[in-house]
Design an enzyme around this catalytic site. Structure first.
Site, PDB file in Angstrom:
ATOM      1  N   LYS A   1     -66.740  22.384  35.955  1.00  0.00           N
ATOM      2  CA  LYS A   1     -68.086  22.974  35.943  1.00  0.00           C
ATOM      3  C   LYS A   1     -68.033  24.477  35.663  1.00  0.00           C
ATOM      4  O   LYS A   1     -68.766  25.001  34.843  1.00  0.00           O
ATOM      5  CB  LYS A   1     -68.783  22.705  37.270  1.00  0.00           C
ATOM      6  CG  LYS A   1     -70.250  23.140  37.306  1.00  0.00           C
ATOM      7  CD  LYS A   1     -70.847  22.961  38.693  1.00  0.00           C
ATOM      8  CE  LYS A   1     -70.895  21.526  39.119  1.00  0.00           C
ATOM      9  NZ  LYS A   1     -71.579  21.338  40.420  1.00  0.00           N
TER      10      LYS A   1
ATOM     11  N   GLU B   1     -56.075  24.085  38.538  1.00  0.00           N
ATOM     12  CA  GLU B   1     -55.289  22.998  37.972  1.00  0.00           C
ATOM     13  C   GLU B   1     -55.772  22.636  36.569  1.00  0.00           C
ATOM     14  O   GLU B   1     -54.972  22.430  35.647  1.00  0.00           O
ATOM     15  CB  GLU B   1     -55.369  21.755  38.877  1.00  0.00           C
ATOM     16  CG  GLU B   1     -54.762  21.933  40.250  1.00  0.00           C
ATOM     17  CD  GLU B   1     -55.747  22.459  41.293  1.00  0.00           C
ATOM     18  OE1 GLU B   1     -55.447  22.362  42.488  1.00  0.00           O
ATOM     19  OE2 GLU B   1     -56.828  22.962  40.884  1.00  0.00           O
TER      20      GLU B   1
ATOM     21  N   LYS C   1     -56.313  26.773  48.813  1.00  0.00           N
ATOM     22  CA  LYS C   1     -56.380  27.374  47.484  1.00  0.00           C
ATOM     23  C   LYS C   1     -56.265  28.898  47.559  1.00  0.00           C
ATOM     24  O   LYS C   1     -55.567  29.524  46.760  1.00  0.00           O
ATOM     25  CB  LYS C   1     -57.700  26.999  46.800  1.00  0.00           C
ATOM     26  CG  LYS C   1     -57.849  25.536  46.438  1.00  0.00           C
ATOM     27  CD  LYS C   1     -59.196  25.315  45.773  1.00  0.00           C
ATOM     28  CE  LYS C   1     -59.426  23.864  45.395  1.00  0.00           C
ATOM     29  NZ  LYS C   1     -60.741  23.671  44.754  1.00  0.00           N
TER      30      LYS C   1
ATOM     31  N   HIS D   1     -47.639  -7.733  51.369  1.00  0.00           N
ATOM     32  CA  HIS D   1     -46.188  -7.647  51.492  1.00  0.00           C
ATOM     33  C   HIS D   1     -45.732  -6.225  51.821  1.00  0.00           C
ATOM     34  O   HIS D   1     -44.559  -5.903  51.662  1.00  0.00           O
ATOM     35  CB  HIS D   1     -45.533  -8.141  50.201  1.00  0.00           C
ATOM     36  CG  HIS D   1     -45.819  -9.576  49.916  1.00  0.00           C
ATOM     37  ND1 HIS D   1     -45.000 -10.604  50.352  1.00  0.00           N
ATOM     38  CD2 HIS D   1     -46.860 -10.170  49.276  1.00  0.00           C
ATOM     39  CE1 HIS D   1     -45.512 -11.763  49.964  1.00  0.00           C
ATOM     40  NE2 HIS D   1     -46.643 -11.532  49.314  1.00  0.00           N
TER      41      HIS D   1
ATOM     42  N   GLU E   1     -63.729  13.558  52.067  1.00  0.00           N
ATOM     43  CA  GLU E   1     -64.177  14.909  51.726  1.00  0.00           C
ATOM     44  C   GLU E   1     -65.628  15.122  52.145  1.00  0.00           C
ATOM     45  O   GLU E   1     -66.043  16.246  52.422  1.00  0.00           O
ATOM     46  CB  GLU E   1     -64.012  15.159  50.222  1.00  0.00           C
ATOM     47  CG  GLU E   1     -64.139  16.621  49.830  1.00  0.00           C
ATOM     48  CD  GLU E   1     -63.734  16.880  48.391  1.00  0.00           C
ATOM     49  OE1 GLU E   1     -62.554  17.199  48.150  1.00  0.00           O
ATOM     50  OE2 GLU E   1     -64.601  16.754  47.498  1.00  0.00           O
TER      51      GLU E   1
ATOM     52  N   GLY F   1     -69.085  17.284  42.959  1.00  0.00           N
ATOM     53  CA  GLY F   1     -67.918  16.826  42.216  1.00  0.00           C
ATOM     54  C   GLY F   1     -67.609  15.358  42.408  1.00  0.00           C
ATOM     55  O   GLY F   1     -67.344  14.628  41.443  1.00  0.00           O
ATOM     56  N   ARG F   2     -67.665  14.888  43.662  1.00  0.00           N
ATOM     57  CA  ARG F   2     -67.300  13.488  43.911  1.00  0.00           C
ATOM     58  C   ARG F   2     -68.413  12.521  43.513  1.00  0.00           C
ATOM     59  O   ARG F   2     -68.238  11.307  43.637  1.00  0.00           O
ATOM     60  CB  ARG F   2     -66.904  13.301  45.368  1.00  0.00           C
ATOM     61  CG  ARG F   2     -67.844  13.868  46.403  1.00  0.00           C
ATOM     62  CD  ARG F   2     -67.146  13.955  47.770  1.00  0.00           C
ATOM     63  NE  ARG F   2     -67.956  14.608  48.786  1.00  0.00           N
ATOM     64  CZ  ARG F   2     -68.024  15.919  48.965  1.00  0.00           C
ATOM     65  NH1 ARG F   2     -67.348  16.728  48.163  1.00  0.00           N
ATOM     66  NH2 ARG F   2     -68.758  16.441  49.931  1.00  0.00           N
TER      67      ARG F   2
END
Length: 540
Positions: free
Chosen positions: A200, A206, A506, A378, A347, A261-262
């Protein structure tokens, strides 16, 4: 302190029963405690619930003004108080053709404009009208983002594998670890690759680090800076930063600060989805979510899937003390769903401060985790069945597969249904003895082995069954989980739409990065941090 005394009283009464007792006393329990909504079936009958408890849970939701808060979200009130923002991801999949005002402006024309731009661009890439700088068709899409700009689109694209367009491969780079982007670039041809830079602000560490690496890789092969405009697209609102990178305004796809964001896969961030599966299928994904939006907004709580699902989670967390929730999709295509849900849920509601700024004195949020079945059977299912913690499980199945290997599918769903049943019924001492005698165990060994083979049972679970995994049903499923998270935020009185907890690390990373690039030894942190930094300094 939340007022749950009545719920505690009901819990004390119901503790004397086993889950299986509810079914033996009510042959219609599965019908009473399940909902069929179009192509999604929700079975919540294997929970410590009865009519009185559900009514009390509905009353608790009403005492939290849940219906009013649902309306507040849909109508654009700024319910994200700490950031003074509306929460309008539902507008991105709104097909009601009615205005929706925020600060006096109807947001829907801009939503439709961006959606149309996604359609036009997707069709241009698929038709070959949009070509790379050397005149070759685009064959590879690389989405560079992180968090919501990565998890949602990557999950949806993988889940809808059978809808992927021929001739298009889509990759997702997110980690700042260079191995992530470098392994993807090794599979790409710069002449036929299109990069989507999903940020955005166009400043996410990153994402921009990976974008610059991709840009250097591209220019090493195609040295013309002007060629960037045919191979790089920005999902961003920072025009200045995009221009400096080499991306022109016509290659920018806008979204807004009221899109968290999510919750952003429904926005321009979903361009990678549209390019992977085609715009019509992307629109069906939106329409599926819109169907659940309407169901959630207008359906009475007693028949409302997201509300009931959220209340069950609240009941398990705050009354029974179950702090973990396993999500087990019995579909390989949904393998990444637990990862996506970790961000969506943890979050959102991983908060110890309420909306009024007070530290809460009750649990909020749950640890969300899981793996696809039958692989998970398993690995960690031993813990689910006989571990000391009770962990509610949500199973997700698909009735009709996209393939024709029905033997595989019958075994897959047989295992899912069996695991749900096994968690509830367990295995008694009497059953174990019978089983051991049939297996011809010596009498003197039977007594010693019995405790190890007894399953207590009484472990709750839910089942979501999709008729078929299509863009529409996937959109419905995602919307159910989104609204479940919102409801639980209301019940816990926390802001589900900020995420200040991700910022501190951060900020400290920036200082540590600076320290790593200093010639002087570092001594302005704790001794452990100082030692680690100084150890690393010898390597750079």
């Amino acid at each position: 302190m939340m007022n749950i005394e009545k719920l505690k009283a009901y819990q004390e009464k119901i503790k004397q029963y086993n889950l299986i007792d509810f079914f033996s006393k009510d042959t219609e329990r599965a019908n009473r405690y399940s909902i069929q909504l179009e192509d999604i079936y929700f079975d919540y009958s294997k929970n410590y619930l009865n009519k009185d408890i559900l009514n009390e849970l509905f009353d608790y939701a009403n005492s939290c003004n849940l219906q009013e808060k649902i309306e507040a979200m849909f109508t654009g009130e700024k319910i994200n108080k700490t950031e003074n923002r509306a929460v309008l991801h539902t507008a991105l999949r709104n097909f009601a053709n009615k205005p929706l005002f925020l600060d006096g402006e109807d947001v829907m024309p801009k939503v439709r404009e961006v959606r149309e731009k996604i359609k036009t661009f997707t069709n241009a890439v698929h038709s070959g009208e949009w070509k790379g700088s050397t005149g070759k068709r685009i064959e590879t899409i690389v989405n560079i983002g992180i968090g919501g700009s990565h998890l949602g689109p990557a999950f949806v694209t993988n889940a809808l594998y059978y809808y992927n367009q021929d001739g298009i491969k889509v990759y997702f780079a997110s980690n700042i670890d260079a191995d992530d982007i470098l392994q993807i670039l090794a599979k790409c041809n710069p002449e036929t690759t299109l990069f989507l830079i999903a940020s955005k602000t166009f400043t996410t560490l990153e994402t921009i680090t990976n974008a610059n690496t991709a840009k250097r890789w591209f220019l090493n092969s195609i040295s013309d800076e002007k060629a960037i405009a045919k191979h790089f697209v920005a999902l961003s609102t920072n025009e200045k930063a995009c221009l400096e990178f080499g991306i022109p305004p016509q290659n920018m796809f806008e979204f807004w600060d009221w899109v968290g964001g999510r919750y952003s896969l429904w926005s321009a961030i979903g361009l990678s989805i549209s390019l992977a599966i085609g715009f019509d299928n992307f629109e069906d994904l939106l329409k599926g979510a819109y169907e659940i939006d309407r169901h959630f907004r207008y359906t009475p709580f007693e028949l409302n899937i997201p509300v009931i699902y959220a209340l069950i989670g609240f009941w398990n967390r705050n009354l029974w003390g179950y702090n973990s929730n396993a999500i087990i999709p019995y579909s390989h295509l949904l393998s990444d769903f637990p990862l996506y849900l970790q961000q969506l849920d943890m979050e959102s509601n991983g908060k110890y401060v309420d909306l009024n700024g007070n530290i809460v004195d009750y649990p909020t949020g749950q640890i969300i985790w899981g793996e696809s079945g039958t692989n998970s059977q398993h690995s960690f299912f031993q813990y689910l069945h006989q571990g000391t913690d009770v962990i509610p499980v949500d199973f997700i199945g698909v009735l009709q597969p996209q393939h024709n290997e029905m033997l595989h599918h019958q075994w897959l769903l047989s295992n899912m249904i069996a695991q749900s049943e096994a968690l509830m019924v367990g295995k008694s001492r009497k059953e174990v003895i019978k089983e051991l005698k049939i297996a011809n165990y010596p009498d003197d060994e039977i007594e010693s082995i019995i405790p190890h083979k007894v399953f207590v049972g009484n472990r709750p679970s839910n089942i979501f069954m999709l008729k078929k995994l299509t863009p529409k049903t996937l959109g419905m499923l995602l919307s159910i989980f989104e609204h479940k998270v919102f409801v639980q935020g209301v019940l816990w009185n926390v802001n589900s739409f900020d995420q200040w907890g991700v910022e501190l690390g951060k900020q400290l990373a920036k200082q540590i990065f600076k320290d790593l690039n200093s010639k002087e030894p570092t001594n302005n942190h704790d001794s452990s941090t100082n030692k680690l930094i100084n150890m690393l300094k010898t390597l750079f």
